[in-house]
Design an enzyme around this catalytic site. Structure first.
Site, PDB file in Angstrom:
ATOM      1  N   THR A   1      23.278 -13.623  70.978  1.00 19.62           N
ATOM      2  CA  THR A   1      22.309 -13.666  72.083  1.00 19.62           C
ATOM      3  C   THR A   1      22.987 -13.543  73.455  1.00 19.62           C
ATOM      4  O   THR A   1      22.476 -12.855  74.341  1.00 19.62           O
ATOM      5  CB  THR A   1      21.524 -14.998  72.027  1.00 19.62           C
TER       6      THR A   1
ATOM      7  N   LEU B   1      20.201 -18.708  64.623  1.00 17.67           N
ATOM      8  CA  LEU B   1      21.641 -18.646  64.816  1.00 17.67           C
ATOM      9  C   LEU B   1      22.060 -17.798  66.011  1.00 17.67           C
ATOM     10  O   LEU B   1      23.141 -17.216  66.010  1.00 17.67           O
ATOM     11  CB  LEU B   1      22.330 -18.088  63.557  1.00 17.67           C
ATOM     12  N   CYS B   2      21.224 -17.746  67.029  1.00 18.55           N
ATOM     13  CA  CYS B   2      21.598 -16.997  68.226  1.00 18.55           C
ATOM     14  C   CYS B   2      21.997 -15.563  67.903  1.00 18.55           C
ATOM     15  O   CYS B   2      22.965 -15.049  68.473  1.00 18.55           O
ATOM     16  CB  CYS B   2      22.757 -17.675  68.951  1.00 18.55           C
ATOM     17  N   ASN B   3      21.319 -14.970  66.964  1.00 18.14           N
ATOM     18  CA  ASN B   3      21.676 -13.596  66.639  1.00 18.14           C
ATOM     19  C   ASN B   3      20.396 -12.820  66.311  1.00 18.14           C
ATOM     20  O   ASN B   3      20.088 -12.578  65.152  1.00 18.14           O
ATOM     21  CB  ASN B   3      22.663 -13.571  65.463  1.00 18.14           C
TER      22      ASN B   3
END
Ligand code: PLP
Length: 816
Positions: free
Chosen positions: A122, A392-394
């Site tokens: 992110t 997961l910030c992705n």
């Protein structure tokens, strides 16, 4: 070699990582924690040397400055980077490094083109908001771009500088992306335009691998990473800049203290950046110099413990393969796989070039339905496995792995999905991923225990649930009220209503139940026992004689009891006597509330006990308007599905239920509540508790007290007439004494039930056994919600409804 390394780690783990005593740590890209030797070395350094703030002439300041320069050099060595080619800029974390590059690039004439890989974190994706043009490319897109088959012409920015960013390793699934892209992108330079700048996000890679910057032909212009992912501590990052490309960073407008040689600010506005080295002009303000010193100790001790990053890489690759193969081999009784694995790089001959030591996966039940990650993570937490779940910030990686389309992500958002909320399955699709990462100090034992855990709880050993018949005439038995408990302060200890005391029943629940809560003075959030188990030892008691709420606290039997009292009355006359009482907006279970708070003495009492800045707040009964909260309880599918059948007690959980129509309990879902989580009154059935305890005992566990469930009403039964365990699932209403109650559905449970309410200690029971025996669609249930039904017959009983301990109880079962 693996066996030898594993034996090494096992030998020093107990000594070096005492925090891993009961925990199996599979979180973070690297799972690396700070070792005891490192902390001791750092402490010795701190207490034996005088380090002053850098940038002055005193010996202490000079010492700091020279140490920092030494450490900068050691960092370059750690990554095999030539100091003539690279410079290190110390920053807060990888994200700060990404932002620093963005800050400079956006000041270029016309801005910049931005190309980022789909697997980006992110923090890398966010750069696009400052770019003039941006594109998110998958592998094929990058290949096409590198081969020049799709030029940047189409995005209209051919004359602008381009920044190309990608992760060296995906933080989502551990996939490693080709480092050769850097060299190849340099070959895109033409006579008229310069090569793209490359931003390599090495944060995930470095934790278990050697980042090798020795090949100057394949040198990323900007490399970012966070040191805590390698050493556990310090919380510090680095931006490693290729000096040749560094000038572009000086395009940024802002200058901070320490970055300039001269600043004129009176009459004229002019400044000159520090010119000697790149890092000087980019490190704003005072460097985190203690953290930089810690980094030195970290690197030194890490080398002693682990010898080299390559050794860690081999060890973790071996463990990850074992974990992958273990999870991939798990099967339900009907031979359907238990895990869907998103880390694709574990072929028969794994190459650490393609895959880092991370296994991303999801779990399905035997019918192919998703198991909620939220529930999985909770159960894992109770068993002390530390893993990561969610987005997961992705964003790109999750969408691709889970085949989520943009419209679905938007729809999920509209229907309430957020990072960190409870529900993660929408319209049959799961919205997040589970991730287990292996690190330097992981062992074969960790991996095997985790695979065994998934097998024990999620591999269904029986193909279909075999419901057994419940005789409807038997289901209620002879019931009575065994105890009544209120929890005047949300999440704190309970107050048992004395026997033979008639207690008021209100639309919001039993009188004085959850009328107060403790709120964090910084965030305004209500505190919960989940985070602060000690709250169980804060014991309020309602004294109707003196009109006081007495609150006592006893840390342990040997310590002194601390006590405080506040008036029960919410009458304004009393409120004004409470100094500084003020209205405060706060949040309870996601609802905004407006509450009254108390004075400094009261705050000090609670803050002292819990070690967090908090205060008592009140949410008086009979409220209305936007501050009123309403019940969220409703009948659960397992209750509606099988009206006269119960799940057999020993079945593994995660049974699918047939689809049911949307909730038809809307009339009850508007019941007002105070600060309780879901509904006015929570009731549990002693027979169910007995049955649960005998299951716990059979597997060698210790019985749990009724108090862990924090119910308001515990129903007991006489002798042989005890109702079937979990008969309450099928009750539609209750009569207690002269009062009528409507059942609102089963109560969903979290691991708060693992806190012993007498000692505030945590245990894995009853959560673990409930997860085995009372899990429906991957949610865990125990106890039932209910609300009082007001009679409008004009009698005294109906005007002032009460119940008491010992009242007899009759249950009505759901009709067909
Ligand atoms: C952890 C991580 C980040 C973010 O690091 P911060 O320390 O939070 O700034 C970025 N990218 C990847 C690949 C990561 O693993």
């Amino acid at each position: 070699m693996q066996a030898e390394y594993n034996a090494d780690v096992e030998a020093f783990r107990e000594l070096e990582y005492p925090m891993l005593k009961d925990a199996i740590y599979l979180d973070h890209a690297g799972t690396t924690l700070h070792s005891k030797s490192f902390m001791e070395k750092f402490m010795t350094d701190m207490v034996s040397n005088l380090y002053g703030n850098p940038h002055s002439a005193s010996p202490s300041s000079q010492l700091t400055t020279s140490r920092i320069e030494d450490i900068r050099h050691i960092v370059l060595q750690f990554f095999k980077a030539d100091p003539d080619v690279y410079d290190v800029v110390f920053i807060a974390n990888a994200t700060a490094g990404i932002k620093l590059v963005m800050e400079a690039m956006r000041e270029l004439d016309g801005g910049f083109n931005y190309i980022y890989h789909r697997d980006s974190h992110t923090s890398v994706v966010g750069v696009r908001e400052s770019s003039a043009n941006c594109r998110c490319l998958d592998d094929e897109g990058v290949e096409n771009w590198l081969q020049g088959t799709r030029d940047t012409e189409e995005s209209g920015g051919s004359s602008l500088a381009t920044l190309f960013a990608y992760p060296a390793q995906s933080n989502l699934n551990g996939r490693r992306l080709p480092l050769s892209w850097i060299k190849r992108s340099k070959e895109l330079a033409t006579a008229t335009s310069s090569a793209p700048y490359t931003l390599l996000d090495a944060s995930a890679l470095v934790s278990t691998s050697q980042l090798d910057l020795s090949d100057n032909d394949n040198a990323p212009d900007f490399t970012v990473l966070s040191f805590y992912k390698i050493f556990g501590f310090p919380d510090l990052g680095a931006l490693i800049v290729r000096k040749q490309s560094g000038r572009i960073l000086q395009a940024r407008k802002y200058f901070g203290g320490g970055t300039v040689d001269v600043v004129v600010s009176v009459k004229e506005q002019w400044h000159e950046l520090k010119g000697q080295s790149l890092h000087e002009s980019l490190e704003d303000g005072t460097l985190p110099f203690h953290s930089i010193m810690a980094l030195d100790s970290a690197m030194e001790v890490h080398k002693i413990l682990y010898k080299s990053m390559d050794r860690i890489a081999k060890h973790t690759a071996f463990l990850a393969k074992r974990l992958h193969d273990g999870l991939a081999s798990l099967r339900h009784a009907n031979s359907e796989p238990v895990c869907v694995i998103h880390s694709a790089g574990f072929g028969s001959n794994i190459t650490s070039e393609r895959q880092g030591p991370v296994v991303a996966f999801n779990i399905r039940n035997s019918h192919g339905a998703w198991v909620s990650n939220v529930e999985f993570e909770r159960l894992a937490a109770v068993r002390n496995f530390h893993i990561r779940s969610g987005g997961l910030c992705n964003p790109g990686g999750v969408a691709t792995s889970l085949e989520l389309e943009p419209w679905e992500i938007r729809r999920n958002f509209s229907s309430g999905f957020r990072c960190g909320v409870e529900s993660d399955i929408y319209a049959g699709k799961i919205t997040g991923i589970l991730r287990a990462s292996l690190g330097a100090m992981s062992t074969i034992g960790d991996v095997d225990a985790f695979v065994e855990f998934v097998k024990e709880f999620y591999a269904e050993s029986i193909s279909m649930p075999v419901p057994f018949e419940l005789n409807p005439s038997e289901d209620s038995g002879k019931l009575y009220v065994e105890s009544l408990t209120i929890y005047p302060i949300k999440s704190c200890g309970g107050f048992s209503i004395p026997p033979d005391t008639q207690w008021d029943v209100k639309p919001e629940g039993l009188a004085w139940d959850r009328e107060w809560c403790l709120i964090h003075m910084g965030t305004g959030q209500a505190l919960s026992q989940k985070r602060h188990p000690r709250m169980a030892l804060i014991r309020p008691s309602v004294d109707l004689e003196t009109g006081q709420l007495h609150i006592s606290y006893n840390r342990d039997p040997s310590s002194m009891t601390e006590q405080i009292s506040i008036p029960l009355s919410a009458h304004p006359a009393y409120c004004t006597s409470i100094q500084n009482q003020k209205c405060l907006s706060s949040r309870v279970c996601g609802d905004s509330i407006v509450a009254q708070t108390y004075n400094a003495e009261v705050s000090a009492f609670f803050s002292g006990i819990l070690d967090v800045p908090c205060t008592l707040a009140r949410f008086p009964a009979g409220g209305s308007g936007s501050g009123t909260r309403h019940s969220k309880a409703h009948m659960q599918k397992h209750q509606r599905q099988a009206k006269h059948s119960l799940q057999k007690e020993t079945m593994p959980g995660a049974f699918p239920c047939p689809p049911t129509p949307p909730d038809s309990d809307s009339e009850v879902s508007r019941m007002p509540i105070l600060l309780s989580n879901e509904s006015p009154i929570l009731v549990i059935n002693r027979s169910s508790l007995d049955s649960l305890n005998s299951t716990i005992n059979r597997s060698g566990g210790k019985s749990v007290a009724a108090s862990v469930f924090r119910a308001n009403v515990v129903l007991g039964s006489y002798g042989v007439d005890a109702p079937q365990p979990y008969a309450e699932d099928h009750w539609s209403s209750l009569r207690i004494g002269q009062q009528h109650f409507k059942m609102l559905g089963s109560c969903r449970r979290c691991h708060m039930i693992c806190i012993n309410q007498e000692t505030a200690n945590k245990d894995e029971e009853p959560f673990v056994t409930l997860a085995r025996t009372r899990r429906f669609e991957s949610k865990i249930f125990f106890g039932s919600h209910m609300c009082h039904i007001q009679q409008a017959d004009g009698t005294k009983l109906s005007q002032c409804p009460t119940i008491k301990v010992g009242d007899s109880v009759t249950a009505t079962t759901v009709e067909d």
